[in-house]
Scaffold this active site. Structure first.
Site, PDB file in Angstrom:
ATOM      1  N   GLU A 191       2.004 -13.401  -3.246  1.00  0.00           N
ATOM      2  CA  GLU A 191       0.876 -13.688  -3.980  1.00  0.00           C
ATOM      3  C   GLU A 191       0.518 -14.797  -4.645  1.00  0.00           C
ATOM      4  O   GLU A 191      -0.638 -15.174  -4.361  1.00  0.00           O
ATOM      5  CB  GLU A 191       1.505 -12.345  -4.693  1.00  0.00           C
ATOM      6  CG  GLU A 191       1.429 -11.466  -4.348  1.00  0.00           C
ATOM      7  CD  GLU A 191       2.297 -10.425  -3.745  1.00  0.00           C
ATOM      8  OE1 GLU A 191       3.765 -11.257  -3.577  1.00  0.00           O
ATOM      9  OE2 GLU A 191       2.788  -9.452  -3.700  1.00  0.00           O
TER      10      GLU A 191
ATOM     11  N   HIS B 214       3.461   0.677 -10.144  1.00  0.00           N
ATOM     12  CA  HIS B 214       2.838   0.863  -8.924  1.00  0.00           C
ATOM     13  C   HIS B 214       1.253   1.303  -9.867  1.00  0.00           C
ATOM     14  O   HIS B 214       0.052   2.263  -9.725  1.00  0.00           O
ATOM     15  CB  HIS B 214       3.078   1.231  -7.429  1.00  0.00           C
ATOM     16  CG  HIS B 214       3.840   0.294  -6.986  1.00  0.00           C
ATOM     17  ND1 HIS B 214       5.007  -0.078  -6.964  1.00  0.00           N
ATOM     18  CD2 HIS B 214       3.081   0.774  -5.742  1.00  0.00           C
ATOM     19  CE1 HIS B 214       5.437  -0.014  -6.303  1.00  0.00           C
ATOM     20  NE2 HIS B 214       4.315  -0.105  -5.478  1.00  0.00           N
TER      21      HIS B 214
END
Lengths: 335, 346
Positions: free
Chosen positions: B82, B151
């Site tokens: 990322e 998440h």
């Protein structure tokens, strides 16, 4: 190496301009009490000089906190740089950035950067732009031996290798991350060894020898331009001063070590290698030194005579489009 | 056809996730500098020998079919890196592309925050206006799916806090398409928060491209007794609460915030001046939150109009839990909103 007289003159001129900028600009900035966050690259001039000699204004570089040399080698005007250090509105960044953020997009200079290795993905992104739009440009990502251990660099080397991007990862290994010796923080003998993990050439050169840098960079840039992907080029160099203007490097480096590297001053080595060949004379080099000194006088005068930013510029250029009212609403500002 | 820029009356209905896909597809058709990069946005990208170039189309199928249409040069499926690909997208955006990067879940922002905070948000300012960064970060928020603490967060307030970034929280298919189109065309970095609980919601969406302006809230239910401000999916928790409150004789106005930077304070304050009460319903945690900020702003600028303290219904100051009874209590619901409102109007 077989270099033309013009190239030799150009290389020396860049190195002496960087040296003079550091030797004059940094103390002058200090005298004006503008900033403590200024990092001298004196001693490391051969690296940006040898690399950027292969680049055009259209090519890109991402730089570091120790980035004055990268700027000058990439063609950024020292007058505007001095003005930026002095916080003037005529600075490259209108006084918004200072030493650690000098940028000149017209020269492909994507900014010196205050976060270690943070500019690396910017250079990789610029290389991606070049590839997708068929610009034929290359990008150089400069980082130090401290930056060599940042995760983002490793992710970027992998990504650039996978996508075969035209980028050169250039490690300026000056031996110390602030005060921590490279041997303490690096798991391998040379940063260049890590290239193997990303399937790219890893080259280690003497970063005090501008010709060694120039030759290795030439190959890496040619490889990038040919679409063959990235390279990792490690240049072993040394900074003549402390991490910033405030620390005493003798608190972590020996005098013997400093003397050794001073004896390998890249400008001195240049003279020793070039003058005996007869292509450029001692007098011509002295004259370039004088010209660089005069340029700094001119730059300091230009900066001192330039206006400070208007206080209302505080709110400028945060966004392209955003209500200014939202920036000061609730803050009880004076302006 | 569209009667108001903040809503539509067209007959055509598509899913929230399809609206996102359509905005991406249309903007890529209109502007060849638009690229998308992220993990699994195609999926199976390395398996060309199997004829598979689009195994997933993104974990929630928001990018499905794009690699077939635009090729792997513009649909850049990335390694799991990322920091590298978000930073690379920012670098590409500052040198001539309109770059969209997808961060699979907002909880993962820790691994690439430096690039968002120190490059995307600050480059234009630090460089004295020399650069535009037309960069969009697509990411996901929302609890309620048993995905636990890493998440499920709704961390938009972190981004609202950063000068230089904009942020949007589309609440239905119409706003999903219009805000994404606006975000891609915008010359500033925009974080686009998709809510996982809305992907299968169906709603009216015009086929042609259209833009919903960034920084504007909308009123989705008029009322006169109290203002409820919803953020993302919480807008529909507010309308559900408003239906119940109506039965009890309280007429609630519901505002859908839509943008988390800039925040449309004026829209909220105009409403509170009429209703004299405010509850902000926020799925994010309460400390230093968007809900706190809106309440503070209303208290400062509409104090004389208030008949009750500006109030909040939010997630608690805890990570998102896993087990169902725990998670059910974590996410704000209509009953909590109703109870909070009852305490303010009685």
């Amino acid at each position: 190496m077989d270099l033309s007289r013009d190239t030799l003159i150009s290389l020396y001129k860049t190195m002496t301009t960087i040296r003079h900028f550091e030797e004059r600009g940094i103390p002058e900035t200090g005298q004006r009490q503008m900033s403590a966050s200024v990092h001298s690259s004196a001693g490391q001039e051969a690296v940006p000089t040898g690399i950027c000699a292969h680049l055009t204004n259209e090519d890109y570089i991402g730089s570091t906190h120790r980035g004055h040399g990268h700027c000058i080698a990439k063609g950024v005007d020292p007058k505007n740089m001095m003005a930026e250090l002095f916080g003037r509105s005529t600075g490259n960044n209108k006084g918004k950035g200072g030493s650690m953020h000098i940028a000149d997009m017209s020269k492909g200079m994507l900014g010196t950067n205050g976060v270690v290795a943070a500019s690396v993905p910017l250079a990789v992104g610029a290389a991606l732009t070049s590839k997708l739009r068929n610009f034929g440009r290359v990008a150089v990502a400069f980082f130090g031996d401290g930056g060599a251990n940042q995760g983002v660099l490793h992710e970027c080397m992998n990504l650039a290798s996978v996508w075969k991007l035209p980028v050169i990862f250039c490690c300026e290994n000056n031996g110390y991350a602030e005060s921590t010796p490279v041997s303490y923080g690096l798991s391998v003998a040379n940063v260049a060894d890590r290239a193997a993990g990303y399937d790219m050439p890893g080259i280690h050169v003497d970063g005090m020898d501008v010709f060694a840098v120039y030759e290795a960079a030439g190959e890496a840039v040619a490889r990038a331009r040919a679409g063959e992907g990235p390279s990792l080029l490690e240049c072993r160099t040394y900074r003549f001063y402390g991490h910033t203007v405030f620390d005493d490097p003798l608190s972590y480096r020996t005098k013997e070590e400093q003397d050794h590297w001073r004896s390998r001053d890249p400008l001195k080595l240049f003279r020793e290698m070039v003058v005996p060949e007869g292509l450029v004379t001692e007098e011509e080099l002295n004259q370039m030194d004088d010209e660089a000194e005069a340029l700094m006088e001119e730059a300091i005068k230009f900066a001192d005579e330039s206006p400070m930013p208007d206080p209302l510029e505080l709110y400028d250029d945060v966004y392209v489009d955003y209500p200014v009212d939202m920036m000061r609403r609730g803050a009880n500002m004076d302006i | 056809m569209t009667t108001d820029i903040m809503s539509t009356t067209v007959d055509r209905e598509i899913l929230y996730r399809e609206a996102i896909n359509e905005a991406l597809r249309q903007e890529m058709e209109l502007d060849e500098t638009v690229i998308i990069m992220g993990e699994e946005i195609a999926g199976g990208a390395g398996l060309e020998h199997l004829g598979i170039v689009d195994a997933w189309g993104g974990p929630f199928r928001t990018t499905v079919g794009l690699i077939q249409q635009f090729g792997k040069e513009r649909i850049l499926d990335t390694p799991l890196s990322e920091a590298a690909f978000v930073g690379t997208a920012i670098g590409a955006a500052s040198t001539g592309m309109r770059a969209v990067a997808e961060l699979m879940f907002v909880d993962f922002v820790g691994v690439c925050m430096d690039q968002l905070l120190n490059n995307a948000a600050k480059m234009r300012y630090m460089f004295g206006g020399q650069v535009k960064v037309p960069f969009v970060l697509l990411t996901r928020i929302g609890a309620g799916f048993g995905s636990a603490a890493q998440h499920s967060e709704s961390f938009y307030s972190i981004f609202s806090h950063i000068p230089g970034l904009k942020g949007v929280v589309p609440s239905d298919p119409y706003t999903a398409k219009g805000l994404l189109t606006a975000a891609i065309r915008d010359d500033d970095p925009v974080v686009y928060f998709e809510h996982k609980g809305l992907y299968l919601d169906k709603g009216a969406v015009p086929e042609e491209p259209y833009v919903i302006p960034l920084g504007k809230a909308r009123t989705v239910r008029p009322g006169k007794d109290i203002t409820l401000v919803g953020i993302s999916r919480m807008t529909w928790v507010c309308t559900e609460a408003a239906e119940e409150l109506q039965k009890q004789g309280t007429n609630a106005e519901v505002i859908d915030l839509l943008s988390v930077s800039p925040i449309d304070y004026d829209h909220i304050i105009d409403s509170v001046r009429r209703t004299h009460r405010l509850v902000v319903v926020d799925e994010d945690t309460p400390v230093c939150s968007l809900a706190s900020d809106i309440c503070a702003r209303v208290a400062e600028e509409a104090f004389d109009y208030l008949d009750a303290p500006p109030s909040r219904v939010t997630a608690p100051h805890t990570p998102v839990p896993y087990s169902r009874p725990l998670e059910n209590n974590y996410v704000p619901n209509a009953a909590r909103v109703v109870r909070t409102v009852q305490g303010l109007v009685s």
